[in-house]
Scaffold this active site. Structure first.
Site, PDB file in Angstrom:
ATOM      1  N   ASP A  24     -33.503   4.829 -50.923  1.00  0.00           N
ATOM      2  CA  ASP A  24     -32.528   5.638 -50.349  1.00  0.00           C
ATOM      3  C   ASP A  24     -31.237   5.025 -50.196  1.00  0.00           C
ATOM      4  O   ASP A  24     -30.401   5.385 -49.225  1.00  0.00           O
ATOM      5  CB  ASP A  24     -33.020   6.323 -49.198  1.00  0.00           C
ATOM      6  CG  ASP A  24     -33.932   7.343 -49.390  1.00  0.00           C
ATOM      7  OD1 ASP A  24     -33.986   7.985 -50.347  1.00  0.00           O
ATOM      8  OD2 ASP A  24     -35.087   7.461 -48.711  1.00  0.00           O
ATOM      9  N   ASP A  61     -43.744  10.215 -45.104  1.00  0.00           N
ATOM     10  CA  ASP A  61     -42.127  10.674 -45.183  1.00  0.00           C
ATOM     11  C   ASP A  61     -41.870  11.180 -43.957  1.00  0.00           C
ATOM     12  O   ASP A  61     -42.625  12.203 -43.343  1.00  0.00           O
ATOM     13  CB  ASP A  61     -41.792  11.494 -46.433  1.00  0.00           C
ATOM     14  CG  ASP A  61     -40.485  11.859 -46.629  1.00  0.00           C
ATOM     15  OD1 ASP A  61     -39.813  10.757 -46.947  1.00  0.00           O
ATOM     16  OD2 ASP A  61     -40.006  12.819 -46.471  1.00  0.00           O
ATOM     17  N   GLU A  99     -42.670   6.662 -41.914  1.00  0.00           N
ATOM     18  CA  GLU A  99     -41.128   6.391 -42.147  1.00  0.00           C
ATOM     19  C   GLU A  99     -40.217   6.997 -40.677  1.00  0.00           C
ATOM     20  O   GLU A  99     -40.481   8.045 -40.627  1.00  0.00           O
ATOM     21  CB  GLU A  99     -40.466   7.011 -43.239  1.00  0.00           C
ATOM     22  CG  GLU A  99     -39.012   6.931 -43.444  1.00  0.00           C
ATOM     23  CD  GLU A  99     -38.211   7.954 -44.258  1.00  0.00           C
ATOM     24  OE1 GLU A  99     -37.294   7.581 -45.047  1.00  0.00           O
ATOM     25  OE2 GLU A  99     -38.770   9.048 -43.930  1.00  0.00           O
TER      26      GLU A  99
END
Length: 363
Positions: free
Chosen positions: A245, A150, A179
């Site tokens: 998301d 992340d 990410e």
């Protein structure tokens, strides 16, 4: 929604019949929130999701069926309830104070996008770095196959260099994908430090072409050729049409499953590994837009319950099964040379792909 690790294990036969060979789990560590991107402990499983043994069982059963499991790992920040942060703000002399960056101790500190409940880790602190890497190593020893990282552009490049070296020492075939929602140049800078980055740039262009029709076929083809040529062949760019998301693809196209089928066909015939956000393959959409009238965003709208049994779109599911089978049977074909056969700005786009002794035409 009450899902558990045992529930995932129970559904492995479905995933196996779909053709899936890797599962990426959203965060499984203890956390004060439902989403889990603010861990209070990196060495335990969140009790509402199950036990450590449940996770080990999932690793074992997935591997038995030819699937690998990636864990979502956040090295950039922790919960403000994490014991290390609590020690850092309660004792000026605590060694953990160096794990974080204080502008003014104890109440002004660097945090994830200014959110006070998400204090940012100082990955240049040797002790903080040691803690994070040791936790990742632990889960590899327990049977995890790698990590989705992340906000990977938060920690330093030096941190990821050490992270890769030490995780590979434990599990030489482990996979780490970051990410990094940034420029292609920044993403490419992680070559040799990460196995690759999630392809947000491709996502934007896929949606522009297949969903919004804001770019032409020639513009999409031009992007693809530049994009694929820019990155080294061994730098992995997993593709996706939607995730946790953002609004689901089907919601964006107002339920037009033909557009989803076309986008999936394109996705599955590109060189890099395709990711499916759960439920997209059976027609799962959402009830409301992420953007509320008051300007707030509520990610939960795209994280609704999975569809099972007669609520699944069998036509869509059959297509995804065919695409996955094609993908797996094609071997190196999809990484082969691509050549445009036909291209019109009314929407016709035909590509020939040749890899090894195999050829394909994708229209």
């Amino acid at each position: 929604w009450g899902g558990t690790l045992r529930g995932v294990t129970e559904k492995l036969p479905y995933l196996e019949s779909l053709g899936v060979d890797c599962i990426w789990l959203s965060p499984i560590f203890p956390s004060p929130t439902h989403h889990g991107y603010d861990a209070t402990d990196y060495l335990q499983v969140e009790p509402r999701l199950g036990t450590d043994d449940d996770l080990r069982t999932l690793f074992r059963e997935a591997r038995r069926r030819g699937m690998r499991v990636l864990l979502d790992f956040v090295a950039n920040h922790v919960s403000d309830q994490h014991p290390a942060f609590q020690r850092a703000i309660s004792d000026a002399d605590a060694p953990e104070r160096a794990w974080f960056t204080f502008e003014r101790w104890p109440d002004q500190y660097r945090s994830f996008f200014g959110v006070k409940t998400l204090p940012q880790i100082n990955t240049e602190s040797l002790a903080a770095r040691r803690y994070m890497i040791d936790c990742a190593r632990y889960w590899l020893q327990q049977g995890a196959d790698g990590f989705r990282l992340d906000y990977a552009n938060g920690p330093s490049h030096g941190f990821w260099t050490q992270f890769r070296a030490e995780t590979r020492a434990i599990a030489p075939e482990s996979f780490t994908v970051g990410e990094v929602v940034e420029t292609a140049e920044l993403q490419r800078s992680y070559q040799g430090r990460l196995d690759g980055t999630l392809d947000f740039l491709l996502l934007q262009q896929m949606r522009a072409f297949f969903a919004f029709e804001t770019i032409t076929a020639s513009a999409f083809d031009s992007f693809l050729r530049r994009h694929l040529a820019y990155f080294p062949r061994d730098f992995v760019l997993p593709s996706f049409l939607d995730n946790h998301d953002m609004n689901r693809f089907l919601w964006v196209v107002r339920g037009d499953k033909r557009r989803l089928k076309l986008a999936a066909l394109c996705q599955f015939t590109l060189p890099h590994p395709p990711i499916i956000y759960y439920g997209t393959e059976v027609g799962l959409s959402q009830q409301r837009d992420l953007e509320y009238p008051d300007g707030s965003r509520r990610m939960e709208e795209s994280r609704t319950l999975m569809l099972w049994d007669d609520r699944q779109d069998q036509d869509l599911l059959a297509l995804y099964r065919r695409l996955i089978a094609l993908r797996r049977q094609g071997g190196d074909l999809w990484r082969g040379e691509r050549a445009v056969l036909a291209l019109t700005d009314e929407g016709l786009y035909v590509v020939a792909i040749e890899g090894g002794e195999r050829r394909a035409i994708v229209a």
